[in-house]
Design a protein around this motif. Structure first.
Motif, mmCIF file in Angstrom:
data_model
loop_
_atom_site.group_PDB
_atom_site.id
_atom_site.type_symbol
_atom_site.label_atom_id
_atom_site.label_comp_id
_atom_site.label_asym_id
_atom_site.label_seq_id
_atom_site.Cartn_x
_atom_site.Cartn_y
_atom_site.Cartn_z
ATOM 1 N N GLU A 53 0.881 -1.171 0.000
ATOM 2 C CA GLU A 53 0.000 0.000 0.000
ATOM 3 C C GLU A 53 0.916 1.219 0.000
ATOM 4 O O GLU A 53 1.624 1.469 0.976
ATOM 5 C CB GLU A 53 -0.901 0.022 1.234
ATOM 6 C CG GLU A 53 -1.883 -1.119 1.306
ATOM 7 C CD GLU A 53 -3.016 -0.991 0.302
ATOM 8 O OE1 GLU A 53 -3.338 0.143 -0.136
ATOM 9 O OE2 GLU A 53 -3.578 -2.034 -0.055
ATOM 10 N N ARG A 55 1.395 5.427 -1.263
ATOM 11 C CA ARG A 55 0.868 6.668 -1.836
ATOM 12 C C ARG A 55 1.962 7.270 -2.697
ATOM 13 O O ARG A 55 3.026 7.632 -2.210
ATOM 14 C CB ARG A 55 0.420 7.657 -0.762
ATOM 15 C CG ARG A 55 -0.262 8.899 -1.385
ATOM 16 C CD ARG A 55 -0.870 9.818 -0.352
ATOM 17 N NE ARG A 55 0.075 10.330 0.613
ATOM 18 C CZ ARG A 55 0.944 11.330 0.372
ATOM 19 N NH1 ARG A 55 1.021 11.883 -0.813
ATOM 20 N NH2 ARG A 55 1.743 11.744 1.342
ATOM 21 N N LEU A 56 1.686 7.336 -3.983
ATOM 22 C CA LEU A 56 2.660 7.839 -4.943
ATOM 23 C C LEU A 56 2.758 9.357 -4.860
ATOM 24 O O LEU A 56 1.879 10.024 -4.307
ATOM 25 C CB LEU A 56 2.282 7.391 -6.358
ATOM 26 C CG LEU A 56 2.108 5.873 -6.524
ATOM 27 C CD1 LEU A 56 1.636 5.547 -7.933
ATOM 28 C CD2 LEU A 56 3.399 5.133 -6.204
ATOM 29 N N GLN A 59 -0.156 12.446 -4.991
ATOM 30 C CA GLN A 59 -1.456 11.793 -5.081
ATOM 31 C C GLN A 59 -2.139 11.849 -3.722
ATOM 32 O O GLN A 59 -1.487 11.789 -2.692
ATOM 33 C CB GLN A 59 -1.295 10.332 -5.520
ATOM 34 C CG GLN A 59 -0.662 10.165 -6.884
ATOM 35 C CD GLN A 59 -1.490 10.786 -7.979
ATOM 36 O OE1 GLN A 59 -2.685 10.518 -8.095
ATOM 37 N NE2 GLN A 59 -0.870 11.631 -8.782
ATOM 38 N N GLN A 61 -4.655 9.624 -2.771
ATOM 39 C CA GLN A 61 -4.991 8.274 -2.332
ATOM 40 C C GLN A 61 -3.833 7.319 -2.598
ATOM 41 O O GLN A 61 -3.036 7.533 -3.502
ATOM 42 C CB GLN A 61 -6.231 7.767 -3.079
ATOM 43 C CG GLN A 61 -7.466 8.629 -2.886
ATOM 44 C CD GLN A 61 -7.947 8.649 -1.447
ATOM 45 O OE1 GLN A 61 -7.938 7.631 -0.758
ATOM 46 N NE2 GLN A 61 -8.359 9.814 -0.963
ATOM 47 N N GLN A 63 -2.155 3.530 -3.586
ATOM 48 C CA GLN A 63 -2.327 2.488 -4.587
ATOM 49 C C GLN A 63 -2.128 1.140 -3.897
ATOM 50 O O GLN A 63 -1.262 1.005 -3.038
ATOM 51 C CB GLN A 63 -1.293 2.624 -5.711
ATOM 52 C CG GLN A 63 -1.450 3.871 -6.544
ATOM 53 C CD GLN A 63 -2.652 3.786 -7.457
ATOM 54 O OE1 GLN A 63 -2.957 2.740 -7.999
ATOM 55 N NE2 GLN A 63 -3.347 4.896 -7.615
ATOM 56 N N THR A 64 -2.892 0.147 -4.315
ATOM 57 C CA THR A 64 -2.755 -1.202 -3.780
ATOM 58 C C THR A 64 -2.088 -2.080 -4.818
ATOM 59 O O THR A 64 -2.502 -2.101 -5.977
ATOM 60 C CB THR A 64 -4.142 -1.790 -3.435
ATOM 61 O OG1 THR A 64 -4.760 -0.947 -2.457
ATOM 62 C CG2 THR A 64 -4.009 -3.205 -2.893
ATOM 63 N N TYR A 65 -1.039 -2.786 -4.400
ATOM 64 C CA TYR A 65 -0.333 -3.736 -5.263
ATOM 65 C C TYR A 65 -0.398 -5.096 -4.573
ATOM 66 O O TYR A 65 -0.128 -5.207 -3.382
ATOM 67 C CB TYR A 65 1.124 -3.320 -5.445
ATOM 68 C CG TYR A 65 1.286 -1.940 -6.031
ATOM 69 C CD1 TYR A 65 1.354 -1.755 -7.412
ATOM 70 C CD2 TYR A 65 1.369 -0.819 -5.218
ATOM 71 C CE1 TYR A 65 1.499 -0.485 -7.959
ATOM 72 C CE2 TYR A 65 1.518 0.452 -5.758
ATOM 73 C CZ TYR A 65 1.573 0.613 -7.119
ATOM 74 O OH TYR A 65 1.718 1.872 -7.657
ATOM 75 N N THR A 97 8.663 0.413 -7.842
ATOM 76 C CA THR A 97 7.862 1.601 -7.574
ATOM 77 C C THR A 97 8.036 1.967 -6.108
ATOM 78 O O THR A 97 8.450 1.140 -5.291
ATOM 79 C CB THR A 97 6.370 1.382 -7.923
ATOM 80 O OG1 THR A 97 5.694 2.642 -7.886
ATOM 81 C CG2 THR A 97 5.708 0.405 -6.971
#
Length: 143
Positions: A53, A55-56, A59, A61, A63-65, A97
């Motif tokens: 989990e 946050r880029l 952003q 929100q 992101q979920t990977y 990432t």
């Protein structure tokens, strides 16, 4: 902006290992609370995740990977007054990432951490007029 005078401190080192299924961010926060860490930081971390989990940059929100990821970097400040930690992970093809560490990063096999603590320093997060965000402020710990 350099904050003067910059407080100095002795360094304490803590080593810990998180096992399968543990939440990397939640357990770092738990460590900070249990040991009353007011000024800490991540020295190193190696391990793997099944959920990331993150946050880029720029952003709102996270992101979920989902999959299998190697932790290739974990850096940041740790404090009961507010932490700021970044993570980089790579997948099985080497795609990497990273961004802000969020709760929900689940350990796959292990997360081996070495944490530094500065017992004579206090980290706080306070409003910064230039950035518009709560940013790191550093204080000497009062006796």
């Amino acid at each position: 902006m350099l904050q003067l005078p910059v407080p100095t401190s002795h360094l304490m080192i803590h080593s810990l290992r998180l096992g399968p299924g543990k939440d990397l961010k939640a357990d770092l926060e738990k460590f900070a609370k249990e040991y009353a860490v007011e000024a800490g930081f991540v020295l190193t971390c190696v391990g793997s995740l099944t959920h990331a989990e993150i946050r880029l940059a720029n952003q709102e929100q996270g992101q979920t990977y989902r999959g299998f990821f190697e932790i290739v970097s974990l850096v940041g400040t740790l404090s009961i007054n507010g932490s700021h930690i970044h993570i980089s992970v790579s997948d099985s093809s080497g795609y990497t990432t990273g961004g802000h560490l969020l709760e929900g990063c689940k350990v796959y096999t292990t997360a081996e951490l070495v944490l530094g603590v500065l017992p004579e320093v206090v980290y706080k997060r306070e409003p910064d007029s230039q950035s518009g965000h709560n940013e790191l402020t550093i204080y000497p710990k009062k006796p």
